[in-house]
Design a protein around this motif. Structure first.
Motif, short mmCIF file in Angstrom:
data_model
loop_
_atom_site.label_atom_id
_atom_site.label_comp_id
_atom_site.label_asym_id
_atom_site.label_seq_id
_atom_site.Cartn_x
_atom_site.Cartn_y
_atom_site.Cartn_z
N GLY A 140 0.82 -1.22 0.00
CA GLY A 140 0.00 0.00 0.00
C GLY A 140 0.84 1.26 0.00
N ARG A 141 1.99 1.21 0.70
CA ARG A 141 2.80 2.43 0.80
C ARG A 141 3.42 2.80 -0.53
N ALA A 142 3.62 1.75 -1.39
CA ALA A 142 4.22 2.01 -2.70
C ALA A 142 3.19 2.45 -3.73
N SER A 143 1.90 2.27 -3.41
CA SER A 143 0.86 2.55 -4.42
C SER A 143 0.70 4.03 -4.68
N GLY A 144 1.02 4.87 -3.71
CA GLY A 144 0.68 6.29 -3.83
C GLY A 144 -0.83 6.41 -3.79
N GLY A 145 -1.39 7.50 -4.32
CA GLY A 145 -2.85 7.62 -4.36
C GLY A 145 -3.42 6.67 -5.40
N LEU A 146 -4.66 6.26 -5.21
CA LEU A 146 -5.30 5.41 -6.21
C LEU A 146 -5.98 6.27 -7.27
N ARG A 147 -6.23 5.65 -8.42
CA ARG A 147 -6.91 6.36 -9.53
C ARG A 147 -8.39 6.01 -9.54
N ALA A 148 -9.21 6.94 -10.07
CA ALA A 148 -10.65 6.70 -10.17
C ALA A 148 -10.92 5.46 -11.04
N LEU A 149 -12.01 4.79 -10.73
CA LEU A 149 -12.33 3.54 -11.44
C LEU A 149 -13.76 3.56 -11.96
N ARG A 150 -13.91 3.18 -13.24
CA ARG A 150 -15.23 2.85 -13.79
C ARG A 150 -15.13 1.41 -14.22
N TYR A 151 -16.01 0.57 -13.70
CA TYR A 151 -15.75 -0.86 -13.87
C TYR A 151 -17.04 -1.64 -14.10
N ARG A 152 -16.97 -2.60 -15.01
CA ARG A 152 -18.07 -3.53 -15.29
C ARG A 152 -17.58 -4.93 -14.92
N PRO A 153 -17.87 -5.43 -13.73
CA PRO A 153 -17.36 -6.75 -13.36
C PRO A 153 -17.96 -7.85 -14.26
N ARG A 154 -17.17 -8.88 -14.48
CA ARG A 154 -17.63 -10.01 -15.30
C ARG A 154 -18.75 -10.75 -14.58
N ILE A 155 -18.59 -10.91 -13.26
CA ILE A 155 -19.67 -11.51 -12.47
C ILE A 155 -20.15 -10.47 -11.46
N SER A 156 -21.44 -10.50 -11.17
CA SER A 156 -21.99 -9.54 -10.21
C SER A 156 -21.76 -10.09 -8.81
N SER A 157 -20.90 -9.43 -8.04
CA SER A 157 -20.52 -9.93 -6.72
C SER A 157 -20.52 -8.79 -5.71
N ALA A 158 -21.20 -9.03 -4.60
CA ALA A 158 -21.25 -8.02 -3.54
C ALA A 158 -19.87 -7.84 -2.90
N GLN A 159 -19.08 -8.90 -2.89
CA GLN A 159 -17.74 -8.80 -2.31
C GLN A 159 -16.87 -7.88 -3.15
N VAL A 160 -17.00 -7.99 -4.47
CA VAL A 160 -16.22 -7.13 -5.36
C VAL A 160 -16.62 -5.67 -5.16
N ARG A 161 -17.93 -5.45 -5.17
CA ARG A 161 -18.44 -4.09 -4.95
C ARG A 161 -17.93 -3.51 -3.64
N ALA A 162 -18.03 -4.32 -2.59
CA ALA A 162 -17.64 -3.83 -1.27
C ALA A 162 -16.15 -3.51 -1.25
N ALA A 163 -15.34 -4.37 -1.85
CA ALA A 163 -13.88 -4.15 -1.86
C ALA A 163 -13.57 -2.83 -2.56
N LEU A 164 -14.24 -2.57 -3.69
CA LEU A 164 -13.95 -1.36 -4.46
C LEU A 164 -14.47 -0.11 -3.73
N LEU A 165 -15.62 -0.22 -3.11
CA LEU A 165 -16.14 0.92 -2.34
C LEU A 165 -15.22 1.24 -1.16
#
Ligand code: S3P
Length: 429
Positions: A140-165
């Motif tokens: 995480g320390r090497a990542s710097g700030g993260l970039r904005a994301l627009r994403y269409r997951p291949r499978i609809s998953s609440a875990q994926v959504r939660a991780a990204l939020l």
């Protein structure tokens, strides 16, 4: 009519803990389940610097935003996919370094579904052993700030959504996700109850959600909430009640519509289902569910409904085995990636018990009959397989031995006693 309560909802409990730890101020949570999965999340949060105090009897006090640190040893997610996936997003956004690992079953489950979009945001994540599987390391320390994301997951998953939020929230980065089907929306509901601006719009059969975190300068309000009972745990007791002709009421269960597929299917099958809303906890509707044993018809489940009942398919499959006619589940290929390959375990165990069942690539076809079933089933260490076949075995004329009954503790400690209470009316607790 038998009345019973079930342990708190695991999906909600994980999120309450994480979002309370990120809040500005002190939170108090009650009704926290003793499930092993939720304990994994608690232990990982503590290792990251979260101040989570267990007051006993399901009460947890959490001091918000205490200052996050890179843990000195790996974060052990145990058997819990939700812990692993949500914490990958959390750690990536917090900008700390951590290694995540899990037990043998969790280490077989795919992680690319969260790692890939997080990498697209600029997170530095690498697998230490095998691509797509734990253990993984987040720098995480090497990542710097993260970039904005627009994403269409291949499978609809609440875990994926939660991780990204969570990554968006902790790094104050905008996130937009377009799901083909709408997964359970606990994260969004809880975040909104804490004051975060989460926008959701239906799009076809799915949903687009947006979290403009970069322009939101607010902080999360602390939580004072009771975890609703787990409808996924309730499902096994409901199936056991229906199979033994018992009317059952469950008090204080989560009634979130994105988890309502199981009750919907029961109604379609001819079961009388009554729900009464009694309150709302951090945006989550709670109430009582009653089911009246009735003559049931076979069911057919299509892909669009799967996210609303994904964890209830084992319960529905064993129920189908006792209903004359053919019940079908399609569009559920992701069940092969759960704590076990659930389609394979359901099909092979049903066949072992003498039930005709075809395993499809993305589902099951179960030929139900009244004939009694007898035999020994294998769980593969999967709590929902154990509980499903436990419910079947409790039906009149059925004798089923579950090879690893203890694994039910992953989500429902006390399941076997509750099952006995539902099917015999005896309270052995
Ligand atoms: C969960 C989401 C579902 C579910 C799992 C818990 C969650 O998984 O099967 O038991 O808490 O977000 P997917 O997000 O992979 O569908």
């Amino acid at each position: 009519m038998i009345e019973i309560c079930v342990p708190g909802d695991k999906s909600i409990a994980h999120r309450f803990l994480i979002l309370a730890a990120l809040a500005e101020g002190d939170s108090v949570l009650t009704g926290m389940p003793a499930s092993l999965d939720v304990r994994s999340t608690t232990a990982c949060l503590r290792a990251l610097g979260g101040a989570v105090e267990d007051g006993g009897a399901g009460r947890m006090a959490i001091k918000g935003s205490t200052g996050w640190r890179s843990p000195t040893s790996g974060l052990d997610c145990g058997n819990s996919g939700t812990t692993a996936r949500l914490l990958t997003g959390l750690v990536a956004g917090l900008g700390v370094d951590a290694e995540l690992r899990g037990d043998e079953s969790l280490s077989r489950r795919p992680m690319d579904r969260v790692v890939y979009p997080l990498q697209a945001m600029g997170a530095q994540i690498r697998y230490t052993d095998r691509r797509d599987h734990l253990p993984l390391r987040i720098e995480g320390r090497a990542s710097g700030g993260l970039r904005a994301l627009r994403y269409r997951p291949r499978i609809s998953s609440a875990q994926v959504r939660a991780a990204l939020l969570l990554a968006g929230l902790t790094s104050r980065t905008d996130v937009e996700i377009l799901d083909r089907f709408r997964p359970r929306d606990h994260t969004e509901r809880i975040l909104r109850s804490q004051g975060a601006p989460i926008i959701s719009e239906p799009e076809g059969a799915g949903e687009r959600i947006r979290f403009p975190a970069s322009s939101w300068s607010g902080g999360l309000k602390p939580l004072a909430a009771a975890v609703p009972g787990d409808v996924s745990s309730a499902a096994f007791l409901i199936v056991a009640a229906l199979l033994s002709g018992t009317d059952l009421t469950l008090r204080g269960v989560g009634l979130n519509p994105t988890r309502g597929g199981f009750l919907h299917v029961l109604s379609e099958m001819g079961v009388e289902v009554r729900t009464v809303l009694t309150g709302v906890q951090a945006g989550e509707p709670v109430g009582d569910i009653s089911v009246i044993a009735s003559t049931m018809h076979p069911f057919s489940i299509e892909e669009a409904l799967v996210p609303r009942l994904v964890d209830e398919i084992p319960a529905l499959a064993v129920l189908a085995s006792r209903i004359p006619g053919v019940s079908v589940v399609r569009g559920a290929g992701d069940l092969r990636m759960k704590e076990s390959d659930r389609l394979a375990f359901l099909a092979s165990n049903l066949r072992t018990l003498g039930v005709r069942c075809e395993e499809l690539t993305d589902g099951l076809r179960v030929h139900g009959a009244h004939a009694p079933v007898t035999g020994v089933v294998r769980t593969g260490g999967d709590h929902r397989i154990a509980m499903a076949f436990g419910a079947l075995g409790a039906a009149p004329g059925c004798q089923v031995t579950v090879d690893d009954p203890q694994c039910a503790d992953v989500s429902f400690p006390g399941y076997w006693e509750a099952l006995k209470q539902v099917t015999t009316g005896e309270d052995s607790r």
